[in-house]
Motif scaffolding. Structure first.
Motif, mmCIF file in Angstrom:
data_model
loop_
_atom_site.group_PDB
_atom_site.id
_atom_site.type_symbol
_atom_site.label_atom_id
_atom_site.label_comp_id
_atom_site.label_asym_id
_atom_site.label_seq_id
_atom_site.Cartn_x
_atom_site.Cartn_y
_atom_site.Cartn_z
ATOM 1 N N UNK A 174 0.834 -1.205 0.000
ATOM 2 C CA UNK A 174 0.000 0.000 0.000
ATOM 3 C C UNK A 174 0.872 1.259 0.000
ATOM 4 N N UNK A 175 0.514 2.198 -0.845
ATOM 5 C CA UNK A 175 1.254 3.458 -0.945
ATOM 6 C C UNK A 175 2.480 3.410 -1.833
ATOM 7 N N UNK A 176 2.756 2.268 -2.468
ATOM 8 C CA UNK A 176 3.981 2.120 -3.261
ATOM 9 C C UNK A 176 4.063 3.096 -4.436
ATOM 10 N N UNK A 177 2.936 3.595 -4.904
ATOM 11 C CA UNK A 177 2.934 4.509 -6.051
ATOM 12 C C UNK A 177 2.947 5.978 -5.650
ATOM 13 N N UNK A 178 2.761 6.263 -4.387
ATOM 14 C CA UNK A 178 2.588 7.649 -3.942
ATOM 15 C C UNK A 178 3.731 8.558 -4.376
ATOM 16 N N UNK A 179 4.964 8.144 -4.138
ATOM 17 C CA UNK A 179 6.114 8.995 -4.494
ATOM 18 C C UNK A 179 6.227 9.197 -5.997
ATOM 19 N N UNK A 180 6.014 8.139 -6.770
ATOM 20 C CA UNK A 180 6.100 8.261 -8.229
ATOM 21 C C UNK A 180 5.027 9.222 -8.742
ATOM 22 N N UNK A 181 3.833 9.138 -8.190
ATOM 23 C CA UNK A 181 2.762 10.032 -8.626
ATOM 24 C C UNK A 181 3.028 11.475 -8.194
ATOM 25 N N UNK A 182 3.617 11.660 -7.011
ATOM 26 C CA UNK A 182 3.968 13.017 -6.550
ATOM 27 C C UNK A 182 5.053 13.632 -7.427
ATOM 28 N N UNK A 183 6.013 12.804 -7.864
ATOM 29 C CA UNK A 183 7.090 13.302 -8.718
ATOM 30 C C UNK A 183 6.559 13.809 -10.053
ATOM 31 N N UNK A 184 5.424 13.268 -10.443
ATOM 32 C CA UNK A 184 4.826 13.691 -11.708
ATOM 33 C C UNK A 184 5.525 13.053 -12.882
ATOM 34 N N UNK A 185 5.685 13.821 -13.909
ATOM 35 C CA UNK A 185 6.245 13.281 -15.150
ATOM 36 C C UNK A 185 5.111 12.909 -16.074
ATOM 37 N N UNK A 243 1.667 -0.703 -26.569
ATOM 38 C CA UNK A 243 2.304 -0.333 -27.828
ATOM 39 C C UNK A 243 2.219 1.182 -27.978
ATOM 40 N N UNK A 244 3.375 1.868 -27.954
ATOM 41 C CA UNK A 244 3.383 3.325 -28.032
ATOM 42 C C UNK A 244 2.804 3.850 -29.340
ATOM 43 N N UNK A 245 2.755 3.027 -30.363
ATOM 44 C CA UNK A 245 2.116 3.441 -31.612
ATOM 45 C C UNK A 245 0.602 3.517 -31.452
ATOM 46 N N UNK A 246 0.086 2.910 -30.373
ATOM 47 C CA UNK A 246 -1.348 2.912 -30.082
ATOM 48 C C UNK A 246 -1.642 3.849 -28.909
ATOM 49 N N UNK A 247 -1.240 5.097 -29.051
ATOM 50 C CA UNK A 247 -1.410 6.096 -27.998
ATOM 51 C C UNK A 247 -2.884 6.444 -27.820
ATOM 52 N N UNK A 248 -3.332 6.430 -26.560
ATOM 53 C CA UNK A 248 -4.722 6.760 -26.228
ATOM 54 C C UNK A 248 -4.850 8.058 -25.440
ATOM 55 N N UNK A 249 -3.785 8.457 -24.763
ATOM 56 C CA UNK A 249 -3.835 9.686 -23.974
ATOM 57 C C UNK A 249 -2.556 9.843 -23.183
ATOM 58 N N UNK A 250 -2.476 10.963 -22.429
ATOM 59 C CA UNK A 250 -1.293 11.195 -21.592
ATOM 60 C C UNK A 250 -1.626 12.225 -20.533
ATOM 61 N N UNK A 251 -0.849 12.160 -19.453
ATOM 62 C CA UNK A 251 -1.101 13.089 -18.349
ATOM 63 C C UNK A 251 -0.804 14.523 -18.756
ATOM 64 N N UNK A 252 0.223 14.727 -19.570
ATOM 65 C CA UNK A 252 0.618 16.081 -19.972
ATOM 66 C C UNK A 252 -0.511 16.826 -20.678
ATOM 67 N N UNK A 253 -1.335 16.114 -21.435
ATOM 68 C CA UNK A 253 -2.443 16.761 -22.144
ATOM 69 C C UNK A 253 -3.759 16.676 -21.367
ATOM 70 N N UNK A 254 -3.684 16.149 -20.155
ATOM 71 C CA UNK A 254 -4.857 16.008 -19.275
ATOM 72 C C UNK A 254 -5.912 15.054 -19.827
ATOM 73 N N UNK A 255 -5.536 14.175 -20.749
ATOM 74 C CA UNK A 255 -6.463 13.152 -21.220
ATOM 75 C C UNK A 255 -6.334 11.875 -20.397
ATOM 76 N N UNK A 256 -5.306 11.820 -19.538
ATOM 77 C CA UNK A 256 -5.093 10.708 -18.611
ATOM 78 C C UNK A 256 -4.898 11.288 -17.225
ATOM 79 N N UNK A 257 -5.674 10.785 -16.279
ATOM 80 C CA UNK A 257 -5.556 11.224 -14.883
ATOM 81 C C UNK A 257 -5.269 10.000 -14.028
ATOM 82 N N UNK A 258 -4.203 10.076 -13.231
ATOM 83 C CA UNK A 258 -3.821 9.006 -12.312
ATOM 84 C C UNK A 258 -3.911 9.538 -10.894
ATOM 85 N N UNK A 259 -4.588 8.799 -10.029
ATOM 86 C CA UNK A 259 -4.787 9.232 -8.655
ATOM 87 C C UNK A 259 -4.451 8.087 -7.714
ATOM 88 N N UNK A 260 -3.670 8.365 -6.659
ATOM 89 C CA UNK A 260 -3.451 7.300 -5.675
ATOM 90 C C UNK A 260 -4.744 7.083 -4.899
#
Length: 190
Positions: free
Chosen positions: A48-59, A68-85
């Motif tokens: 539990x909590x193993x992702x907290x630091x990685x999510x805080x660091x952002x990126x 497959x990176x050729x099958x891009x669906x979204x990304x955090x930088x464009x706000x089409x992907x949201x990841x929350x602990x």
């Protein structure tokens, strides 16, 4: 340690083109929250909590179809992907693109053909233990998360393991095994 690919025992839901689910789950004592993906029989758990630091660091984290990176669906930088602990693991919210791939993925989720998320991350602190005669690797921290994938065959399917090996995964597995041997050597020196 190289980045490794992990999958979570979860269901994907979709509403108004937004996909939601858990990319990975924390170990809670149940069989659904551990896996046995390694040929040597080692069980893997995420603390539990193993992702907290990685999510805080952002990126910038990308979302793909089947890793497959050729099958891009979204990304955090464009706000089409949201990841929350969350209390159970990484909660994902992905706005699918209005592209042929996005429409295909949406259709496959709605039909029930796609039902699992997976992620690629770089583990940080880990611990090995023996519990009730089984070898257990617990990942206590992730240095980074690079990618979230909606996948055809996740490592987990409920409590069952399903894993499709690809050349890249085979290389990651070999790198992981080398790391395990180095850890064991250091332990034996103490």
């Amino acid at each position: 340690m190289e980045s490794l690919v992990f999958s979570g025992p979860n269901s994907i839901t979709i509403e108004d083109g937004i996909v939601r689910g858990l990319a990975a789950v924390y170990y809670d004592g149940s069989a659904d929250t551990e896996c046995q993906p390694y040929p040597d029989g080692t069980f893997e758990r995420i603390a539990p909590g193993a992702f907290d630091n990685a999510l805080k660091r952002g990126g910038d984290v990308i979302a793909t179809f089947d890793h497959n990176q050729k099958n891009l669906l979204g990304r955090t930088r464009s706000s089409t992907l949201k990841l929350t602990p969350g209390a159970r693991g990484i909660e994902v919210e992905l706005k699918l693109p209005d592209t042929q791939l996005g429409r295909d993925v949406k259709c496959l989720i709605e039909r029930g053909d796609l039902h699992g998320f997976s992620f690629t991350g770089k583990p940080g602190k880990t611990a090995f233990a023996r519990e009730a005669g089984k070898r257990v690797l617990t990942i206590q921290d992730f240095q980074s998360i690079a990618e979230i994938g909606i996948v055809v065959t996740p490592w987990y399917s409920g409590a069952k393991i399903k894993r499709g090996w690809h050349e890249e995964e085979e290389k990651r597995w070999e790198d992981y095994q080398d790391s395990l041997r180095r850890i064991e050597l250091v332990k034996n020196l103490k």
